[in-house]
Design a protein around this motif. Structure first.
Motif, PDB file in Angstrom:
ATOM      1  N   LEU A   3       0.838  -1.207   0.000  1.00 31.83           N
ATOM      2  CA  LEU A   3       0.000   0.000   0.000  1.00 31.83           C
ATOM      3  C   LEU A   3       0.871   1.254   0.000  1.00 31.83           C
ATOM      4  O   LEU A   3       1.974   1.250   0.545  1.00 31.83           O
ATOM      5  N   PRO A   4       0.395   2.335  -0.601  1.00 34.97           N
ATOM      6  CA  PRO A   4       1.188   3.568  -0.662  1.00 34.97           C
ATOM      7  C   PRO A   4       1.518   4.101   0.728  1.00 34.97           C
ATOM      8  O   PRO A   4       0.667   4.094   1.623  1.00 34.97           O
ATOM      9  N   ARG A   5       2.748   4.548   0.908  1.00 30.08           N
ATOM     10  CA  ARG A   5       3.158   5.123   2.193  1.00 30.08           C
ATOM     11  C   ARG A   5       2.506   6.492   2.411  1.00 30.08           C
ATOM     12  O   ARG A   5       2.102   7.162   1.477  1.00 30.08           O
ATOM     13  N   GLU A   6       2.455   6.865   3.699  1.00 30.86           N
ATOM     14  CA  GLU A   6       1.941   8.178   4.108  1.00 30.86           C
ATOM     15  C   GLU A   6       0.506   8.409   3.674  1.00 30.86           C
ATOM     16  O   GLU A   6       0.094   9.531   3.397  1.00 30.86           O
ATOM     17  N   HIS A   7      -0.253   7.327   3.619  1.00 34.88           N
ATOM     18  CA  HIS A   7      -1.677   7.435   3.322  1.00 34.88           C
ATOM     19  C   HIS A   7      -2.443   6.595   4.346  1.00 34.88           C
ATOM     20  O   HIS A   7      -1.988   5.517   4.749  1.00 34.88           O
ATOM     21  N   PRO A   8      -3.606   7.048   4.776  1.00 35.81           N
ATOM     22  CA  PRO A   8      -4.407   6.256   5.709  1.00 35.81           C
ATOM     23  C   PRO A   8      -5.028   5.046   5.016  1.00 35.81           C
ATOM     24  O   PRO A   8      -5.280   5.067   3.807  1.00 35.81           O
ATOM     25  N   VAL A   9      -5.249   4.012   5.808  1.00 31.87           N
ATOM     26  CA  VAL A   9      -5.879   2.786   5.315  1.00 31.87           C
ATOM     27  C   VAL A   9      -7.224   2.640   6.024  1.00 31.87           C
ATOM     28  O   VAL A   9      -7.304   2.796   7.249  1.00 31.87           O
ATOM     29  N   GLU A  10      -8.241   2.332   5.260  1.00 32.91           N
ATOM     30  CA  GLU A  10      -9.549   2.067   5.844  1.00 32.91           C
ATOM     31  C   GLU A  10      -9.880   0.588   5.702  1.00 32.91           C
ATOM     32  O   GLU A  10      -9.739   0.012   4.618  1.00 32.91           O
ATOM     33  N   ILE A  11     -10.285  -0.001   6.827  1.00 29.89           N
ATOM     34  CA  ILE A  11     -10.662  -1.418   6.854  1.00 29.89           C
ATOM     35  C   ILE A  11     -12.102  -1.512   7.336  1.00 29.89           C
ATOM     36  O   ILE A  11     -12.438  -1.009   8.415  1.00 29.89           O
TER      37      ILE A  11
ATOM     38  N   ALA B  36     -15.595  -4.358   7.416  1.00 25.76           N
ATOM     39  CA  ALA B  36     -15.938  -5.772   7.283  1.00 25.76           C
ATOM     40  C   ALA B  36     -17.418  -5.975   7.520  1.00 25.76           C
ATOM     41  O   ALA B  36     -18.044  -5.288   8.337  1.00 25.76           O
ATOM     42  N   ASP B  37     -17.964  -6.937   6.770  1.00 24.31           N
ATOM     43  CA  ASP B  37     -19.327  -7.383   7.025  1.00 24.31           C
ATOM     44  C   ASP B  37     -19.262  -8.867   7.387  1.00 24.31           C
ATOM     45  O   ASP B  37     -18.220  -9.349   7.835  1.00 24.31           O
ATOM     46  N   ALA B  38     -20.293  -9.607   7.169  1.00 24.69           N
ATOM     47  CA  ALA B  38     -20.336 -11.004   7.595  1.00 24.69           C
ATOM     48  C   ALA B  38     -19.465 -11.915   6.744  1.00 24.69           C
ATOM     49  O   ALA B  38     -19.102 -13.016   7.186  1.00 24.69           O
ATOM     50  N   THR B  39     -19.094 -11.501   5.543  1.00 28.36           N
ATOM     51  CA  THR B  39     -18.385 -12.409   4.648  1.00 28.36           C
ATOM     52  C   THR B  39     -17.031 -11.899   4.176  1.00 28.36           C
ATOM     53  O   THR B  39     -16.163 -12.704   3.831  1.00 28.36           O
ATOM     54  N   LYS B  40     -16.827 -10.576   4.139  1.00 30.53           N
ATOM     55  CA  LYS B  40     -15.594 -10.060   3.567  1.00 30.53           C
ATOM     56  C   LYS B  40     -15.047  -8.872   4.360  1.00 30.53           C
ATOM     57  O   LYS B  40     -15.797  -8.137   5.008  1.00 30.53           O
ATOM     58  N   ALA B  41     -13.700  -8.726   4.276  1.00 37.99           N
ATOM     59  CA  ALA B  41     -13.022  -7.535   4.774  1.00 37.99           C
ATOM     60  C   ALA B  41     -12.591  -6.723   3.566  1.00 37.99           C
ATOM     61  O   ALA B  41     -12.068  -7.261   2.595  1.00 37.99           O
ATOM     62  N   ARG B  42     -12.804  -5.414   3.639  1.00 35.18           N
ATOM     63  CA  ARG B  42     -12.475  -4.542   2.517  1.00 35.18           C
ATOM     64  C   ARG B  42     -11.424  -3.533   2.955  1.00 35.18           C
ATOM     65  O   ARG B  42     -11.569  -2.886   3.995  1.00 35.18           O
ATOM     66  N   VAL B  43     -10.397  -3.413   2.145  1.00 35.19           N
ATOM     67  CA  VAL B  43      -9.259  -2.546   2.453  1.00 35.19           C
ATOM     68  C   VAL B  43      -9.137  -1.510   1.343  1.00 35.19           C
ATOM     69  O   VAL B  43      -9.043  -1.870   0.157  1.00 35.19           O
ATOM     70  N   THR B  44      -9.117  -0.232   1.713  1.00 33.66           N
ATOM     71  CA  THR B  44      -8.947   0.836   0.737  1.00 33.66           C
ATOM     72  C   THR B  44      -7.834   1.769   1.191  1.00 33.66           C
ATOM     73  O   THR B  44      -7.683   2.042   2.386  1.00 33.66           O
ATOM     74  N   CYS B  45      -7.043   2.256   0.217  1.00 35.26           N
ATOM     75  CA  CYS B  45      -5.939   3.166   0.529  1.00 35.26           C
ATOM     76  C   CYS B  45      -5.518   3.878  -0.748  1.00 35.26           C
ATOM     77  O   CYS B  45      -5.076   3.232  -1.711  1.00 35.26           O
ATOM     78  N   ALA B  46      -5.656   5.202  -0.762  1.00 30.36           N
ATOM     79  CA  ALA B  46      -5.172   6.034  -1.866  1.00 30.36           C
ATOM     80  C   ALA B  46      -5.604   5.489  -3.226  1.00 30.36           C
ATOM     81  O   ALA B  46      -4.799   5.366  -4.146  1.00 30.36           O
ATOM     82  N   GLY B  47      -6.858   5.124  -3.361  1.00 32.66           N
ATOM     83  CA  GLY B  47      -7.368   4.642  -4.630  1.00 32.66           C
ATOM     84  C   GLY B  47      -7.258   3.156  -4.847  1.00 32.66           C
ATOM     85  O   GLY B  47      -7.819   2.614  -5.814  1.00 32.66           O
ATOM     86  N   SER B  48      -6.519   2.439  -3.973  1.00 31.08           N
ATOM     87  CA  SER B  48      -6.411   0.979  -4.077  1.00 31.08           C
ATOM     88  C   SER B  48      -7.532   0.325  -3.280  1.00 31.08           C
ATOM     89  O   SER B  48      -7.940   0.827  -2.218  1.00 31.08           O
ATOM     90  N   TYR B  49      -8.004  -0.814  -3.767  1.00 31.72           N
ATOM     91  CA  TYR B  49      -9.125  -1.501  -3.124  1.00 31.72           C
ATOM     92  C   TYR B  49      -8.876  -3.006  -3.153  1.00 31.72           C
ATOM     93  O   TYR B  49      -8.455  -3.571  -4.171  1.00 31.72           O
ATOM     94  N   PHE B  50      -9.117  -3.665  -2.005  1.00 26.12           N
ATOM     95  CA  PHE B  50      -9.023  -5.118  -1.903  1.00 26.12           C
ATOM     96  C   PHE B  50     -10.223  -5.622  -1.111  1.00 26.12           C
ATOM     97  O   PHE B  50     -10.663  -4.964  -0.156  1.00 26.12           O
ATOM     98  N   ALA B  51     -10.730  -6.783  -1.485  1.00 26.85           N
ATOM     99  CA  ALA B  51     -11.784  -7.463  -0.734  1.00 26.85           C
ATOM    100  C   ALA B  51     -11.312  -8.869  -0.430  1.00 26.85           C
ATOM    101  O   ALA B  51     -10.955  -9.634  -1.345  1.00 26.85           O
ATOM    102  N   LEU B  52     -11.252  -9.215   0.840  1.00 23.79           N
ATOM    103  CA  LEU B  52     -10.728 -10.512   1.266  1.00 23.79           C
ATOM    104  C   LEU B  52     -11.818 -11.336   1.921  1.00 23.79           C
ATOM    105  O   LEU B  52     -12.576 -10.829   2.766  1.00 23.79           O
TER     106      LEU B  52
END
Length: 383
Positions: A81-89, A91-107
């Motif tokens: 993930l890009p440095r010096e940027h906040p990360v938002e996490i 989660a619901d019942a099935t997935k965790a979602r990670v966003t940072c500086a325009g990047s998005y992941f769903a686990l």
């Protein structure tokens, strides 16, 4: 769950906890990292039935919760993930979602209900300064065996006294012993524990950047003993080995017949050069005279190498052969510019220490001081 956290804090926290992720989990859920969001921040932890590691990281928690995410994948994501940027996490019942500086992941989430309860830290036995403790563990761990066929030889023996920790490890060919001061928290701290060397070295190295490490020893019902280490927001536990460490003090009781003093760095450099011609299971030969050391390796039928260095010798001249890797390990572990080698003959153990005391001879009784670090090395045939 809803968490906002600085990228570097998240990556550092995951790196600490991920050391307890197993390479080959016996059950799938052990491959997970547990994330716990609460008013105190974000907790990140892992456990593999032998080792646990956890940390509390500062974070803005918009919604508490607890989830289990794929550990290795989540760690890889956090590192990229890009440095010096906040990360938002979130989660619901099935997935965790990670966003940072325009990047998005769903686990996908792993089943938290199947995850084993992480051991609690035992009662604190005492406190030791983090940096000296990490150094001491590293100095001793080099002598532990890598072969798992004899588990006791893969361990570091940790002996607690009222003011000193004594660490020891051996693979039968060499022995390293280091003392480090500490502050006991109990009236009767005299206890001994066997900790897997690889685990203790990894945890101590990572904890060495802090001020103090709290060391705890205890046991859980129906399980082997437990070692706990904690410092700041970090904590870890390791199961102890249930074996008897070999008695070793008698190995230092041999009569010293000669003591050599030599610069540590020049000796390391010369050994590395000469060792280039060493074949498998062949030694390097060290011949100490009154004011010089000659290092040699190889045979007349193969490649040969030699080097001569200035050295001081008190006692009779001696020639001893060593495994070059073992000797280099011991020299590299020294923290002094001058090394001392105590000889009891070409076939008896040689003791390597830092040059912290003068050497005198009076009726075959040598004043060799009482160094905090001793590295005992068995000679090889071939001198």
């Amino acid at each position: 769950m809803k968490v906002r956290i600085e990228r570097d804090l998240l990556a550092d926290g995951i790196a600490w906890a991920a050391r307890a992720l197993p390479a080959r989990p016996v059950v799938p859920v052990l491959a997970g990292l547990r994330l716990t969001a609460s008013a105190e921040g974000l907790g990140v932890s892992a456990y593999n039935y032998e080792v646990s590691a956890g940390i509390e990281v500062a974070a803005d928690v918009g919604g508490p919760g607890e989830i289990l995410v794929p550990g290795r994948l989540f760690a890889d994501i956090a590192r990229t993930l890009p440095r010096e940027h906040p990360v938002e996490i979130t989660a619901d019942a099935t997935k965790a979602r990670v966003t940072c500086a325009g990047s998005y992941f769903a686990l996908p989430l792993l089943p938290l209900d199947d995850y084993p309860a992480t051991p609690l830290l035992p009662e604190t036995a005492g406190t030791v300064a983090a940096a000296p403790f990490a150094e001491a563990v590293a100095q001793v761990a080099i002598a532990a065996a890598r072969d798992e066929s004899l588990p006791v030889l893969t361990a570091i023996r940790v002996h607690l006294t009222h003011d000193t920790l004594v660490l020891a490890a051996t693979d039968r060919y060499r022995l390293a012993v280091r003392r480090v001061p500490w502050q006991s928290a109990t009236e009767d701290p005299d206890r001994t524990a066997l900790v897997p060397a690889k685990v203790l070295a990894d945890i101590a190295r990572a904890a060495g950047s802090g001020a103090d490490v709290r060391l705890a020893l205890g046991s859980e019902r129906g399980r082997r003993g437990l070692l706990g280490l904690s410092g700041g927001a970090r904590h870890a536990t390791s199961r102890l080995l249930d074996n008897e460490f070999p008695a070793y003090e008698w190995l230092f009781a041999n009569e010293t017949t000669a003591v050599a003093t030599i610069g540590t760095a020049p000796l390391i450099e010369a050994l590395k050069r000469v060792s280039l011609v060493v074949t498998r299971n062949s030694p390097v030969r060290l011949s100490f005279g009154r004011d010089a050391l000659r290092i040699a390796a190889g045979t007349t039928n193969e490649a040969e190498a030699a080097a001569t260095l200035p050295a001081e010798l008190a006692g009779e001249p001696v020639t001893v052969a060593f495994n070059p890797v073992h000797l280099l390990d011991g020299l590299t572990a020294l923290r002094a510019p001058t090394a001392r080698m105590l000889f009891s003959g070409p076939t008896k153990p040689t003791v390597l220490t830092e040059d912290t005391a003068s050497t005198e001879n009076a009726g075959n009784t040598w004043n060799t001081g009482d160094p905090d670090y001793r590295y005992l090395l068995m000679p090889m045939r071939g001198a």
